[in-house]
Write a protein that holds these residues in place. Structure first.
Motif, PDB file in Angstrom:
ATOM      1  N   LEU A 304       0.820  -1.214   0.000  1.00 51.83           N
ATOM      2  CA  LEU A 304       0.000   0.000   0.000  1.00 51.83           C
ATOM      3  C   LEU A 304       0.853   1.262   0.000  1.00 51.83           C
ATOM      4  O   LEU A 304       0.655   2.164  -0.822  1.00 51.83           O
ATOM      5  CB  LEU A 304      -0.931   0.012   1.211  1.00 51.83           C
ATOM      6  CG  LEU A 304      -2.290  -0.658   1.062  1.00 51.83           C
ATOM      7  CD1 LEU A 304      -3.145  -0.368   2.295  1.00 51.83           C
ATOM      8  CD2 LEU A 304      -3.025  -0.174  -0.178  1.00 51.83           C
ATOM      9  N   VAL A 305       1.786   1.360   0.930  1.00 50.31           N
ATOM     10  CA  VAL A 305       2.565   2.592   1.064  1.00 50.31           C
ATOM     11  C   VAL A 305       3.382   2.862  -0.188  1.00 50.31           C
ATOM     12  O   VAL A 305       3.373   3.987  -0.723  1.00 50.31           O
ATOM     13  CB  VAL A 305       3.473   2.525   2.304  1.00 50.31           C
ATOM     14  CG1 VAL A 305       4.448   3.699   2.325  1.00 50.31           C
ATOM     15  CG2 VAL A 305       2.632   2.529   3.574  1.00 50.31           C
ATOM     16  N   GLU A 306       4.079   1.859  -0.678  1.00 49.49           N
ATOM     17  CA  GLU A 306       4.892   2.061  -1.877  1.00 49.49           C
ATOM     18  C   GLU A 306       4.021   2.313  -3.095  1.00 49.49           C
ATOM     19  O   GLU A 306       4.380   3.115  -3.978  1.00 49.49           O
ATOM     20  CB  GLU A 306       5.810   0.866  -2.077  1.00 49.49           C
ATOM     21  CG  GLU A 306       6.883   0.774  -0.982  1.00 49.49           C
ATOM     22  CD  GLU A 306       7.610  -0.555  -0.944  1.00 49.49           C
ATOM     23  OE1 GLU A 306       7.475  -1.341  -1.916  1.00 49.49           O
ATOM     24  OE2 GLU A 306       8.305  -0.815   0.063  1.00 49.49           O
ATOM     25  N   GLY A 307       2.854   1.644  -3.145  1.00 50.32           N
ATOM     26  CA  GLY A 307       1.930   1.897  -4.255  1.00 50.32           C
ATOM     27  C   GLY A 307       1.393   3.314  -4.229  1.00 50.32           C
ATOM     28  O   GLY A 307       1.324   3.992  -5.265  1.00 50.32           O
ATOM     29  N   PHE A 308       1.018   3.788  -3.046  1.00 47.04           N
ATOM     30  CA  PHE A 308       0.500   5.154  -2.925  1.00 47.04           C
ATOM     31  C   PHE A 308       1.582   6.182  -3.246  1.00 47.04           C
ATOM     32  O   PHE A 308       1.335   7.179  -3.927  1.00 47.04           O
ATOM     33  CB  PHE A 308      -0.054   5.395  -1.524  1.00 47.04           C
ATOM     34  CG  PHE A 308      -1.352   4.692  -1.235  1.00 47.04           C
ATOM     35  CD1 PHE A 308      -2.266   4.435  -2.250  1.00 47.04           C
ATOM     36  CD2 PHE A 308      -1.670   4.284   0.060  1.00 47.04           C
ATOM     37  CE1 PHE A 308      -3.471   3.789  -1.984  1.00 47.04           C
ATOM     38  CE2 PHE A 308      -2.868   3.643   0.328  1.00 47.04           C
ATOM     39  CZ  PHE A 308      -3.768   3.395  -0.695  1.00 47.04           C
ATOM     40  N   ARG A 309       2.777   5.952  -2.750  1.00 49.28           N
ATOM     41  CA  ARG A 309       3.857   6.903  -3.023  1.00 49.28           C
ATOM     42  C   ARG A 309       4.167   6.988  -4.508  1.00 49.28           C
ATOM     43  O   ARG A 309       4.506   8.059  -5.024  1.00 49.28           O
ATOM     44  CB  ARG A 309       5.103   6.507  -2.223  1.00 49.28           C
ATOM     45  CG  ARG A 309       4.969   6.753  -0.714  1.00 49.28           C
ATOM     46  CD  ARG A 309       6.209   6.315   0.043  1.00 49.28           C
ATOM     47  NE  ARG A 309       6.105   6.633   1.465  1.00 49.28           N
ATOM     48  CZ  ARG A 309       7.044   6.336   2.371  1.00 49.28           C
ATOM     49  NH1 ARG A 309       8.154   5.714   1.983  1.00 49.28           N
ATOM     50  NH2 ARG A 309       6.879   6.659   3.638  1.00 49.28           N
ATOM     51  N   ALA A 310       4.031   5.858  -5.190  1.00 49.39           N
ATOM     52  CA  ALA A 310       4.298   5.841  -6.628  1.00 49.39           C
ATOM     53  C   ALA A 310       3.308   6.685  -7.413  1.00 49.39           C
ATOM     54  O   ALA A 310       3.620   7.134  -8.531  1.00 49.39           O
ATOM     55  CB  ALA A 310       4.295   4.398  -7.146  1.00 49.39           C
ATOM     56  N   ILE A 311       2.115   6.902  -6.859  1.00 52.58           N
ATOM     57  CA  ILE A 311       1.125   7.721  -7.555  1.00 52.58           C
ATOM     58  C   ILE A 311       1.052   9.137  -6.978  1.00 52.58           C
ATOM     59  O   ILE A 311       0.136   9.887  -7.274  1.00 52.58           O
ATOM     60  CB  ILE A 311      -0.278   7.060  -7.536  1.00 52.58           C
ATOM     61  CG1 ILE A 311      -0.823   6.945  -6.098  1.00 52.58           C
ATOM     62  CG2 ILE A 311      -0.230   5.692  -8.207  1.00 52.58           C
ATOM     63  CD1 ILE A 311      -2.243   6.369  -6.032  1.00 52.58           C
ATOM     64  N   GLY A 312       2.033   9.466  -6.143  1.00 50.67           N
ATOM     65  CA  GLY A 312       2.121  10.826  -5.634  1.00 50.67           C
ATOM     66  C   GLY A 312       1.414  11.098  -4.324  1.00 50.67           C
ATOM     67  O   GLY A 312       1.326  12.246  -3.886  1.00 50.67           O
ATOM     68  N   TRP A 313       0.917  10.037  -3.673  1.00 54.01           N
ATOM     69  CA  TRP A 313       0.239  10.196  -2.384  1.00 54.01           C
ATOM     70  C   TRP A 313       1.259   9.867  -1.304  1.00 54.01           C
ATOM     71  O   TRP A 313       1.625   8.708  -1.110  1.00 54.01           O
ATOM     72  CB  TRP A 313      -0.962   9.260  -2.319  1.00 54.01           C
ATOM     73  CG  TRP A 313      -1.854   9.435  -1.122  1.00 54.01           C
ATOM     74  CD1 TRP A 313      -1.711  10.331  -0.101  1.00 54.01           C
ATOM     75  CD2 TRP A 313      -3.031   8.680  -0.819  1.00 54.01           C
ATOM     76  NE1 TRP A 313      -2.729  10.182   0.817  1.00 54.01           N
ATOM     77  CE2 TRP A 313      -3.561   9.173   0.395  1.00 54.01           C
ATOM     78  CE3 TRP A 313      -3.701   7.631  -1.467  1.00 54.01           C
ATOM     79  CZ2 TRP A 313      -4.708   8.651   0.980  1.00 54.01           C
ATOM     80  CZ3 TRP A 313      -4.837   7.110  -0.887  1.00 54.01           C
ATOM     81  CH2 TRP A 313      -5.347   7.619   0.316  1.00 54.01           C
ATOM     82  N   ASN A 314       1.728  10.875  -0.602  1.00 52.55           N
ATOM     83  CA  ASN A 314       2.800  10.696   0.380  1.00 52.55           C
ATOM     84  C   ASN A 314       2.233  10.154   1.673  1.00 52.55           C
ATOM     85  O   ASN A 314       1.753  10.903   2.526  1.00 52.55           O
ATOM     86  CB  ASN A 314       3.534  12.014   0.623  1.00 52.55           C
ATOM     87  CG  ASN A 314       4.760  11.820   1.483  1.00 52.55           C
ATOM     88  OD1 ASN A 314       5.301  10.720   1.576  1.00 52.55           O
ATOM     89  ND2 ASN A 314       5.208  12.881   2.128  1.00 52.55           N
ATOM     90  N   VAL A 315       2.308   8.852   1.846  1.00 52.57           N
ATOM     91  CA  VAL A 315       1.746   8.159   3.007  1.00 52.57           C
ATOM     92  C   VAL A 315       2.888   7.661   3.890  1.00 52.57           C
ATOM     93  O   VAL A 315       3.806   7.000   3.395  1.00 52.57           O
ATOM     94  CB  VAL A 315       0.860   6.978   2.550  1.00 52.57           C
ATOM     95  CG1 VAL A 315       0.407   6.150   3.732  1.00 52.57           C
ATOM     96  CG2 VAL A 315      -0.335   7.495   1.758  1.00 52.57           C
ATOM     97  N   PRO A 316       2.856   7.954   5.190  1.00 48.99           N
ATOM     98  CA  PRO A 316       3.918   7.466   6.085  1.00 48.99           C
ATOM     99  C   PRO A 316       3.930   5.936   6.162  1.00 48.99           C
ATOM    100  O   PRO A 316       2.900   5.283   6.017  1.00 48.99           O
ATOM    101  CB  PRO A 316       3.546   8.078   7.441  1.00 48.99           C
ATOM    102  CG  PRO A 316       2.633   9.222   7.122  1.00 48.99           C
ATOM    103  CD  PRO A 316       1.888   8.812   5.888  1.00 48.99           C
TER     104      PRO A 316
END
Length: 388
Positions: A304-316
């Motif tokens: 989830l975190v790496e997937g979200f970061r890849a789309i520009g959603w900066n999730v801790p």
């Protein structure tokens, strides 16, 4: 029209009920819903735990009352299990069974708080942290948990008048919903304040085993002097995937444990004996199942975190728990974002506002689906965010 008791004021499940209604509505309409809103484990207990329960269920002698304290074997197993945190417990006086940790969290204020007393509760916080004291007639004083302060209460910001009136402080690390952790120095400062102002600390430690990247949390009771002012709650629900079994325990200060036991002896007759046998098997048996559960959640976190970061959603990326606490990536409120997310993607999460005023601007995502479903959720969200 039925008159409601005053103690019911302030108790509400409106947002959670509404979100679950939206989920059901989407599913009824034929939408493939990926539910990440409720923190109910989708994994099964280890085989040796199930076997112990089966064997106990097949014994007709095991269907009587067990009484609320807990059978001696269960209490001893809890005390021995706690040694890994460098905490020594007397199973006779410092351990008490609970029908789920929510049982203890709901009732502890009734043991310690009179109407009008102050209880310090985290904001955001798991709803029972506030609901239990409200039923006891307490005045709540919210301790804001903000990213700027590492999602820890700012103890120096609590005024002395409040501290002098406070009877109870509730803490929870690793945290639900924030997935935050607390350093040992913070706990030590809490112990010092609690002793100075005669405040009882209740620490919810239910996520101690769902930890990642080599992180190990401290039990609050491992702080010198903590047992003078504190009890700790733990549950087999998440650690051993026994959520429906309702097996948990409170440990710590003997006087507080005795008060909780006295209250519970008037309310219930204890955990079903086969469940206690399963709990003993869990606590005393092989612990590789616990490590495997943590590994599964860590992998899900990374998807989830790496997937979200890849789309520009900066999730801790949290170090512990089974949740992700993510900032809302649009200009909507947390509730409106959740409504839109279900409507446009079929992904169901929980709005941060449901956990308190300082939860606004965030959502909680529960890691309760297999990795492929989480990857699918990321893809659906990527497609939706790309269109708005």
């Amino acid at each position: 029209m039925i008159d409601h008791a005053v103690r019911m004021q302030g108790l509400t499940s409106a947002i959670f009920t509404q979100v679950d209604g939206l989920r059901k509505q989407a599913a009824a309409a034929g939408k493939d819903v990926i539910s990440l809103s409720i923190g109910s484990p989708d994994l099964a207990p280890a085989p040796h735990i199930i076997t112990a329960m089966k064997e106990a269920i097949n014994d007709p002698r095991n269907y009587g009352y067990t009484l609320s304290k807990g059978v001696p074997e269960f209490l001893r197993s809890v005390a021995n299990w706690y040694k890994k945190f460098d905490v020594d417990l007397d199973p006779e006086t410092e351990v008490h069974s609970l029908i789920g940790s929510q049982d203890g969290l709901a009732h502890i204020a009734l043991c310690l708080v009179n109407p009008g007393d102050v209880v310090l509760v985290p904001d955001p916080g798991y709803p029972i942290f506030s609901a239990g004291p409200l039923v006891a007639g307490a005045e709540l004083r919210l301790m804001p948990l903000t990213a700027e302060n590492g999602f820890l209460p700012d103890l120096d910001a609590i005024d002395e008048a409040t501290l002098r009136r406070a009877k109870l402080m509730i803490l929870n690390y690793p945290n639900n919903p924030l997935a935050a952790t607390a350093p040992r120095e913070f706990f030590a400062k809490v112990v010092e304040i609690a002793k100075r102002y005669q405040i009882i600390v209740c620490h919810d430690f239910a996520y101690s085993e769902l930890v990642f990247d080599g992180y190990r949390p401290d039990s609050f009771l491992s702080i010198p002097g903590a047992k003078d002012v504190a009890i700790e709650f733990h549950s087999l629900s998440k650690t051993y995937n026994m959520a429906g079994c309702r097996a948990a325990f409170a440990v710590g200060n003997a006087e507080v444990i005795s008060l909780l036991g006295r209250l519970k002896s008037n309310f219930d007759y204890g955990i079903f004996y086969p469940i206690q046998k399963a709990a003993v098997a869990a606590l005393t048996g092989p612990q590789d199942c616990v490590r495997e559960t943590a590994r599964v959640y860590q992998n899900r976190r990374d998807v989830l975190v790496e997937g979200f970061r890849a789309i520009g959603w900066n999730v801790p990326k949290p170090q512990a728990s089974m949740y992700i606490w993510a900032p809302v990536p649009t200009c909507q409120s947390s509730y409106d974002f959740v409504v839109s997310l279900i409507e446009h993607t079929g992904v169901s999460v929980t709005p941060g506002i449901g956990f308190g005023p300082h939860g606004e601007g965030y959502i909680r995502i529960a890691l309760v689906q297999p990795e492929q479903r989480l990857a699918e959720a990321v893809e659906r969200i990527r497609n939706w965010l790309g269109r708005i």
